[in-house]
Enzyme design. Structure first.
Site, mmCIF file in Angstrom:
data_model
loop_
_atom_site.group_PDB
_atom_site.id
_atom_site.type_symbol
_atom_site.label_atom_id
_atom_site.label_comp_id
_atom_site.label_asym_id
_atom_site.label_seq_id
_atom_site.Cartn_x
_atom_site.Cartn_y
_atom_site.Cartn_z
ATOM 1 N N ASN A 223 0.823 -1.209 0.000
ATOM 2 C CA ASN A 223 0.000 0.000 0.000
ATOM 3 C C ASN A 223 0.858 1.260 0.000
ATOM 4 O O ASN A 223 0.526 2.250 -0.658
ATOM 5 C CB ASN A 223 -0.943 -0.004 1.207
ATOM 6 C CG ASN A 223 -2.228 -0.767 0.910
ATOM 7 O OD1 ASN A 223 -2.426 -1.238 -0.213
ATOM 8 N ND2 ASN A 223 -3.089 -0.894 1.891
ATOM 9 N N CYS A 275 -7.383 2.844 3.723
ATOM 10 C CA CYS A 275 -6.144 2.123 4.044
ATOM 11 C C CYS A 275 -4.820 2.822 3.737
ATOM 12 O O CYS A 275 -3.875 2.677 4.503
ATOM 13 C CB CYS A 275 -6.179 0.764 3.374
ATOM 14 S SG CYS A 275 -7.462 -0.265 4.115
HETATM 15 P P1 NAD Z 1 -14.890 -2.559 7.933
HETATM 16 O O1 NAD Z 1 -14.926 -1.542 8.998
HETATM 17 O O2 NAD Z 1 -15.689 -2.386 6.695
HETATM 18 O O3 NAD Z 1 -15.314 -3.982 8.538
HETATM 19 C C1 NAD Z 1 -14.878 -4.481 9.764
HETATM 20 C C2 NAD Z 1 -16.047 -5.201 10.441
HETATM 21 O O4 NAD Z 1 -15.564 -5.853 11.617
HETATM 22 C C3 NAD Z 1 -17.167 -4.266 10.885
HETATM 23 O O5 NAD Z 1 -18.384 -4.663 10.298
HETATM 24 C C4 NAD Z 1 -17.189 -4.423 12.412
HETATM 25 O O6 NAD Z 1 -18.493 -4.345 12.964
HETATM 26 C C5 NAD Z 1 -16.601 -5.809 12.575
HETATM 27 N N1 NAD Z 1 -16.051 -6.054 13.898
HETATM 28 C C6 NAD Z 1 -15.242 -5.248 14.648
HETATM 29 N N2 NAD Z 1 -14.933 -5.845 15.797
HETATM 30 C C7 NAD Z 1 -15.539 -7.051 15.793
HETATM 31 C C8 NAD Z 1 -15.577 -8.132 16.720
HETATM 32 N N3 NAD Z 1 -14.888 -8.078 17.867
HETATM 33 N N4 NAD Z 1 -16.310 -9.210 16.403
HETATM 34 C C9 NAD Z 1 -17.001 -9.272 15.232
HETATM 35 N N5 NAD Z 1 -16.990 -8.289 14.315
HETATM 36 C C10 NAD Z 1 -16.262 -7.183 14.601
HETATM 37 O O7 NAD Z 1 -13.348 -2.751 7.566
HETATM 38 P P2 NAD Z 1 -12.739 -3.302 6.189
HETATM 39 O O8 NAD Z 1 -12.646 -2.204 5.198
HETATM 40 O O9 NAD Z 1 -13.430 -4.565 5.835
HETATM 41 O O10 NAD Z 1 -11.249 -3.609 6.643
HETATM 42 C C11 NAD Z 1 -10.956 -4.693 7.491
HETATM 43 C C12 NAD Z 1 -9.453 -4.912 7.488
HETATM 44 O O11 NAD Z 1 -9.020 -5.257 6.177
HETATM 45 C C13 NAD Z 1 -8.615 -3.685 7.875
HETATM 46 O O12 NAD Z 1 -7.492 -4.120 8.593
HETATM 47 C C14 NAD Z 1 -8.188 -3.111 6.544
HETATM 48 O O13 NAD Z 1 -6.961 -2.425 6.656
HETATM 49 C C15 NAD Z 1 -8.001 -4.357 5.707
HETATM 50 N N6 NAD Z 1 -8.176 -4.167 4.255
HETATM 51 C C16 NAD Z 1 -9.194 -3.402 3.760
HETATM 52 C C17 NAD Z 1 -9.383 -3.293 2.379
HETATM 53 C C18 NAD Z 1 -10.509 -2.474 1.788
HETATM 54 O O14 NAD Z 1 -10.567 -2.359 0.572
HETATM 55 N N7 NAD Z 1 -11.405 -1.896 2.560
HETATM 56 C C19 NAD Z 1 -8.545 -3.984 1.511
HETATM 57 C C20 NAD Z 1 -7.516 -4.769 2.039
HETATM 58 C C21 NAD Z 1 -7.344 -4.860 3.423
HETATM 59 C C1 UGA Z 2 -6.003 -0.036 -2.168
HETATM 60 C C2 UGA Z 2 -5.063 -0.987 -2.910
HETATM 61 O O1 UGA Z 2 -5.133 -0.728 -4.320
HETATM 62 C C3 UGA Z 2 -5.447 -2.442 -2.645
HETATM 63 O O2 UGA Z 2 -4.488 -3.313 -3.243
HETATM 64 C C4 UGA Z 2 -5.468 -2.679 -1.126
HETATM 65 O O3 UGA Z 2 -5.889 -4.004 -0.842
HETATM 66 C C5 UGA Z 2 -6.423 -1.703 -0.477
HETATM 67 O O4 UGA Z 2 -6.001 -0.344 -0.791
HETATM 68 C C6 UGA Z 2 -6.423 -1.784 1.018
HETATM 69 O O5 UGA Z 2 -5.509 -2.299 1.618
HETATM 70 O O6 UGA Z 2 -7.409 -1.257 1.552
HETATM 71 P P1 UGA Z 2 -8.419 0.947 -2.616
HETATM 72 O O7 UGA Z 2 -8.039 1.929 -1.565
HETATM 73 O O8 UGA Z 2 -9.715 0.248 -2.482
HETATM 74 O O9 UGA Z 2 -7.301 -0.205 -2.716
HETATM 75 O O10 UGA Z 2 -8.432 1.651 -4.042
HETATM 76 P P2 UGA Z 2 -7.291 2.149 -5.055
HETATM 77 O O11 UGA Z 2 -7.710 1.792 -6.412
HETATM 78 O O12 UGA Z 2 -5.954 1.715 -4.644
HETATM 79 O O13 UGA Z 2 -7.401 3.724 -4.936
HETATM 80 C C7 UGA Z 2 -6.976 4.405 -3.760
HETATM 81 C C8 UGA Z 2 -7.008 5.883 -4.001
HETATM 82 O O14 UGA Z 2 -5.980 6.265 -4.903
HETATM 83 C C9 UGA Z 2 -8.313 6.396 -4.602
HETATM 84 O O15 UGA Z 2 -8.667 7.612 -3.983
HETATM 85 C C10 UGA Z 2 -7.974 6.606 -6.056
HETATM 86 O O16 UGA Z 2 -8.770 7.574 -6.682
HETATM 87 C C11 UGA Z 2 -6.526 7.041 -5.963
HETATM 88 N N1 UGA Z 2 -5.747 6.795 -7.185
HETATM 89 C C12 UGA Z 2 -5.521 5.528 -7.615
HETATM 90 C C13 UGA Z 2 -5.206 7.871 -7.872
HETATM 91 O O17 UGA Z 2 -5.383 9.053 -7.476
HETATM 92 N N2 UGA Z 2 -4.453 7.636 -8.996
HETATM 93 C C14 UGA Z 2 -4.217 6.385 -9.460
HETATM 94 O O18 UGA Z 2 -3.516 6.245 -10.493
HETATM 95 C C15 UGA Z 2 -4.771 5.302 -8.749
#
Ligand code: NAD
Ligand code: UGA
Length: 458
Positions: A223, A275
């Site tokens: 990231n 993130c």
């Molecule tokens: P989110 O907030 O959407 O979801 C987390 C969920 O966990 C919530 O619904 C919450 O109610 C639940 N929760 C919290 N504590 C709990 C407990 N004790 N028991 C049961 N449920 C519980 O978060 P997210 O975006 O899904 O992210 C989760 C993790 O994945 C983070 O560490 C984030 O960094 C990572 N991650 C997110 C993305 C993304 O695109 N959003 C991508 C890759 C990794």
């Molecule tokens: C990002 C990573 O791409 C995922 O691989 C990772 O799993 C995730 O974070 C995570 O850990 O949560 P995401 O944040 O969902 O995914 O979306 P991206 O497509 O990465 O975009 C992130 C931000 O960067 C957005 O605001 C987007 O508009 C911006 N962006 C992206 C730019 O401004 N320029 C680009 O060329 C690409």
């Protein structure tokens, strides 16, 4: 059904929901249960209106739900029944105490570990799906091993790389799946069990295995590197605006060097999402803790440039609208942090709108999917702003249109109609460089692409 085929995921959010839905879809021989503390979220996963908007997700959920995919709030039974427990609870930046504003807040993570030892009746594999600080697996192992039932837990790291808006295709066809485990016999057996889950549809050479610390660190660095590319090109956009170079031409020219590559070089109003900032701060905190202040400063600069980009964008708007936007209606097109999601976490729009409200602009905000979240984000804000399902209504009577999210639908709007309904001179500030700037200029707009010379009639 043998226990290893019963999978539980704790956390039904943006990651837990889509990830488990795709695993269930691809592996009908496994039984997947997703649990959450939020009854509202679980009810939504069990309804026709899923709690998150993600292209293609409805179909995947419909195919698997009730067959081998279940959503529930019964965390205790879920833990008892499962052989493998994925944990994908939220790990936000800490807002209090030691490391506030930087370190990851691991309270939800630890609560889950404690729930596992409370309800488990046999050994389990526990999989870190959330993004975590390096060496969390060791803390997790210690907590889990503190149980007095004589149970053994193997902690495996399997960070998620999907992006929002493309989650389903990312999960169905990942660049790679990363699995890290302890370098012990038990660790290797646990690793094999998780490899087996993905091997059902992911080519084996895309499933890479490492030690658990490399896996945890790779997620943070992945990231950080992606965000760094965006800050790099955004810093170049600032130079372009001073020199009449065009950032898109520069991005194309450098991106065609196969050593640099063309992806993630789209300059914009700044990166958002839950993130990038959180994970870089996490890395910065780790560097400080490990006595590496120079490395910490290096990565922190990625966040500073991102903030600078948002501020720079607003300054450009105000400066070119005769140094004042006070009392002027400004249409904001796009509030989501990126296209194809309703998610607004850390969206640049939040701060851009905040700065414009500080300047006493009147904002008319439109987004195809994110208005509910936008309302929550601005709930505490004083100032004059309203929300519109219809972009034409938002633009009516406005002095300027700002593009803050790269929604494809914005390209298909009738800009002649929009121009005719606006105050004159009418401005467009394209913070995502998605519109046909020449055509807009011909209609009569003063056009301000990002990182390129302005096209004005004045
Ligand atoms: P989110 O907030 O959407 O979801 C987390 C969920 O966990 C919530 O619904 C919450 O109610 C639940 N929760 C919290 N504590 C709990 C407990 N004790 N028991 C049961 N449920 C519980 O978060 P997210 O975006 O899904 O992210 C989760 C993790 O994945 C983070 O560490 C984030 O960094 C990572 N991650 C997110 C993305 C993304 O695109 N959003 C991508 C890759 C990794
Ligand atoms: C990002 C990573 O791409 C995922 O691989 C990772 O799993 C995730 O974070 C995570 O850990 O949560 P995401 O944040 O969902 O995914 O979306 P991206 O497509 O990465 O975009 C992130 C931000 O960067 C957005 O605001 C987007 O508009 C911006 N962006 C992206 C730019 O401004 N320029 C680009 O060329 C690409």
């Amino acid at each position: 059904m043998e226990k290893a085929k019963r999978i539980l995921c704790v956390g039904a959010g943006y990651v837990g929901g889509p990830t488990m839905a795709v695993i269930a879809d691809k592996r009908p021989d496994l039984e997947i249960t997703v649990v959450d503390v939020s009854q509202e979220r679980i009810d939504a996963w069990n309804s026709d209106v899923l709690p998150i908007y993600e292209p293609g997700l409805d179909e995947v959920v419909k195919r698997a739900r009730g067959r081998n995919l279940f959503f529930s709030t019964d965390i205790a039974s879920g833990i008892k029944n499962a052989g493998i427990i994925f944990v994908s609870v939220n790990t936000p930046t800490k807002t209090f105490g030691e490391g506030a504003g930087m370190a990851a807040d691991l309270q939800y993570w630890e609560k889950t570990a404690r729930a596992i030892i409370e309800h488990a009746e046999d050994d389990k594999i526990v999989v870190e799906k959330s993004t975590l600080p390096v060496r969390t697996a060791e803390a997790m192992r210690r907590i889990l091993e503190s149980n007095d039932k004589g149970l053994h837990f193997d902690v495996v790291s399997n960070p998620e790389f999907m992006a929002e808006g493309t989650a389903v295709s990312d999960l169905e066809n990942p660049d790679r799946v990363l699995i890290g485990a302890m370098e012990t016999d038990r660790g290797r057996a646990a690793l094999d069990a998780i490899v087996d889950v993905y091997a059902g549809w992911v080519p084996r050479d895309r499933i890479i295995t490492t030690n658990v610390w490399s896996s945890e660190l790779s997620k943070l660095v992945s990231n950080a590197m992606l965000a760094q590319r965006i800050s790099s090109i955004n810093s170049v956009s600032a130079i372009c605006e001073k020199t009449d170079a065009r950032v898109e031409e520069v991005a194309k020219a450098i991106g065609m060097d196969s050593r640099i590559g063309s992806k993630f070089l789209r300059s914009g109003v700044g990166f958002g999402g839950s993130c990038f900032k959180k994970d870089i701060l996490n890395l910065v905190y780790l560097c400080h803790c490990e006595g590496l202040p120079e490395v910490a400063d290096y990565w922190e600069q990625v966040i500073k440039i991102n903030r600078f980009q948002e501020t720079r964008f607003v300054r450009r708007v105000v400066k070119n609208m005769f140094n004042t936007v006070s009392g002027k209606r400004i249409a904001v097109f796009g509030f989501a942090f990126k296209a194809d999601t309703g998610d607004t976490r850390e969206a640049p729009a939040i701060r851009v709108c905040g700065m414009l409200l500080d300047e006493k602009a009147r904002l008319a905000i439109h987004d195809p999917q994110a208005l509910d979240n936008a309302k929550l984000d601005l709930a505490e804000r004083a100032g004059d702003f309203d929300f519109h399902e219809d972009p034409y209504a938002a633009a009516e009577g406005a002095h300027a249109v700002l593009i803050l999210t790269e929604w494809a639908s914005f390209k298909d709007l009738d800009y002649k109609r929009i121009f005719d309904s606006m105050e004159k001179p009418a401005f467009i500030f394209d913070g995502r460089n998605i519109l046909p700037h020449g055509e807009l200029f011909d209609i009569g707009f003063n056009v301000f692409p990002l990182g390129a010379p302005a096209m004005t009639h004045m």
